[in-house]
Enzyme design. Structure first.
Site, PDB file in Angstrom:
ATOM      1  N   ALA A 168       0.817  -1.156  -0.091  1.00 41.55           N
ATOM      2  CA  ALA A 168       0.031  -0.058   0.187  1.00 41.55           C
ATOM      3  C   ALA A 168       0.895   1.332  -0.033  1.00 41.55           C
ATOM      4  CB  ALA A 168      -0.942   0.083   1.205  1.00 41.55           C
ATOM      5  N   CYS A 169       1.590   1.356  -1.119  1.00 38.76           N
ATOM      6  CA  CYS A 169       2.505   2.565  -1.266  1.00 38.76           C
ATOM      7  C   CYS A 169       1.674   3.740  -0.934  1.00 38.76           C
ATOM      8  CB  CYS A 169       3.098   2.514  -2.744  1.00 38.76           C
ATOM      9  SG  CYS A 169       3.874   1.139  -3.298  1.00 38.76           S
TER      10      CYS A 169
END
Length: 117
Positions: free
Chosen positions: A71-72
């Site tokens: 989940a950048c």
DNA sequence: CATATGACACTAT
DNA sequence: AATAGTGCCATAT
């Protein structure tokens, strides 16, 4: 090929749940390298996963060619500002809001949304 | 080995 | 509050 440093960053990212964020600085601290926060951003910028690979729940989504569950977009600045994103800051903001994270005056309330501490 | 770069952080204005 | 300058560190070249 990801370097060891990059891989360590991705490992920490996997632990951030939907609806929560973490700062570049906090990631660096967790790695035992409290001053490497800037390098953390570099690692994310080069991450081999698509921006759509937002979470494990996204696996199966037709639009995603999931190659991981990083989940950048959940990594923001230490002052609460959203920060950059390889595929557009606007997009990053949308993704965060979609998870229930509120952004006011361009900032996220870390008191409420920061994971861990 | 020397420089340049950038999804950052801090301090001083 | 907003801006500018300085420091930082892993990578790329």
């Amino acid at each position: 090929m990801p370097t060891d440093f990059e891989k360590s960053v991705y490992e920490i990212l996997k632990k951030i749940p939907k609806g929560k964020v973490i700062t570049y600085k906090a990631i660096a601290r967790k790695l035992g390298k409290k001053s490497s926060y800037r390098a953390v951003g570099n690692a994310l910028n080069k991450n081999p996963y698509g921006y759509f690979a937002i979470s494990s729940e996204a696996i199966g989504n037709r639009r995603s060619s999931i190659r991981g569950d990083l989940a950048c977009h959940r990594v923001i600045k230490s002052n609460g500002e959203v920060g950059g994103f390889a595929h557009g800051t606007k997009r990053k903001i949308k993704m965060l809001e979609k998870e229930g994270i509120k952004i006011e005056e361009g900032k996220v309330d870390l008191k409420k949304f920061e994971f861990d501490l």
